[in-house]
Scaffold this active site. Structure first.
Site, PDB file in Angstrom:
ATOM      1  CB  SER B  21       1.004  18.880 -17.095  1.00 44.89           C
ATOM      2  OG  SER B  21       1.664  19.071 -15.858  1.00 44.89           O
ATOM      3  CG  ASN B  22       2.347  14.852 -13.664  1.00 46.98           C
ATOM      4  OD1 ASN B  22       2.227  15.255 -12.523  1.00 46.98           O
ATOM      5  ND2 ASN B  22       3.513  14.867 -14.300  1.00 46.98           N
ATOM      6  CB  ALA B  23      -3.083  15.358 -11.308  1.00 40.72           C
ATOM      7  CB  ALA B  88       5.311  13.769 -11.045  1.00 41.35           C
TER       8      ALA B  88
END
Lengths: 209, 209
Positions: B21-23, B88
């Site tokens: 995933s990403n933040a 995102a």
């Protein structure tokens, strides 16, 4: 009693944006921290990135990667009487972290993943008089694998739970001792389970200390 | 105007616990949704897992993976007058998702990653009269890469920002049109930027419709 508690997930980056993680909410570790403070203990909480306010009265050490969690734990280990490792650390990380942002090419990308430092094993390997309580999240053969984990990591107790625990407000856990005996079963809200586990830890340390 | 907005990260699972995933916090997309509702627009918000309450008045469609986000967007595309893609998304996913929990062996693990569906390109490829606004998060050559993204995905506008935007309350963005001209620069809180961008979108649609 001075208790070192770990909570939440860790993150391991592929590049500056993408990372590997898990859905650990930190609820169990934060509930344990709150219950421990309420019971009069002194708490250092080493926490991965979560969306929870730190319980009042704890000393919070925020970390992001597994290595940061290990370093924070080892720095606080000697001052602790007990350790409760409730964090769900990333146990693999990309062998290489790309600087910037990996560009899409249309082709598959092969990522080599290596094991991260084993935080709980490091704690178990260095413990002196500390009572070390690990958590095992197991999808199958939970009891057997939990016990293997207790032994491999030199824990005193292991709390075994399943994937349903992740990010949930409730949990259903079995507490197992080094002699493979079930010490207790707790079911209900993580707050209630935390209170019972902290009480049991307090009683145990009182009777053994 | 009926606006379809995407927000937050997506998750792509290696096994039942670990994911990529990403933040992304979802703050930009949620701020845009709130600003759009405040400006009198009708908003459908397709959101990955974030820790934000949905703004009042939006129709929330929660999703987890990139494929789920794509399906939710395509299902809501024809009813929309404009699309703002602030999510995102994970653009890579493990080729294989392991059932249960990948066991540690001590050896490195090689994970083959394939590209996920390109949500914005699918929207751009199917759009009729919808005004499509994409977001580009670029670590370097931001303007050039943002413009490439606008063209590759058939967007009308692209909002270019850098990695500092991730999980931040503030942002610093450049809005670029299909003719490569800078339409506006916004700097400040994501709420302020959202209000300005929604106002600009409203003016544009009024003058062109």
């Amino acid at each position: 009693m001075r208790i070192l508690i770990t909570a939440g997930p860790t993150r391991e980056y592929l590049d500056d944006v993408r990372y590997l993680s898990n859905a650990s909410s930190g609820k169990m570790g934060y509930a344990l921290s709150e219950a421990a403070v309420d019971a009069g203990h002194s708490v250092t909480l080493v926490s991965g990135p979560v969306d929870l306010p730190p319980p009042k009265g704890v000393t919070l050490v925020p970390v992001e990667t597994t290595e940061e969690m290990k370093l924070a734990c080892l720095a606080n280990l000697t001052a602790a009487d007990a350790v409760i490792a409730a964090a769900a650390v990333c146990d693999y990380k990309p062998a290489v972290r790309v600087s910037g942002k990996l560009k899409k090419t249309g082709a598959p990308v092969t990522v080599e993943m290596i094991e991260t430092d084993d935080v709980l094993a490091e704690i178990g390997g260095r413990k002196q008089s500390q009572w070390v309580v690990g958590f095992a999240l197991e999808a199958e053969n939970a009891r057997e694998r939990g016990l293997q984990k207790l032994r491999a990591k030199n824990c005193n107790w292991i709390v075994v739970n399943g994937p349903a625990a992740i990010a949930s407000d409730d949990n259903d856990v079995e507490l197992i001792g080094a002699d493979a005996q079930t010490i207790a079963r707790f079911r209900g809200s993580k707050r209630d389970i935390a209170r019972d586990l902290i009480a049991l830890l307090g009683e145990h340390r009182q009777s053994s200390g």
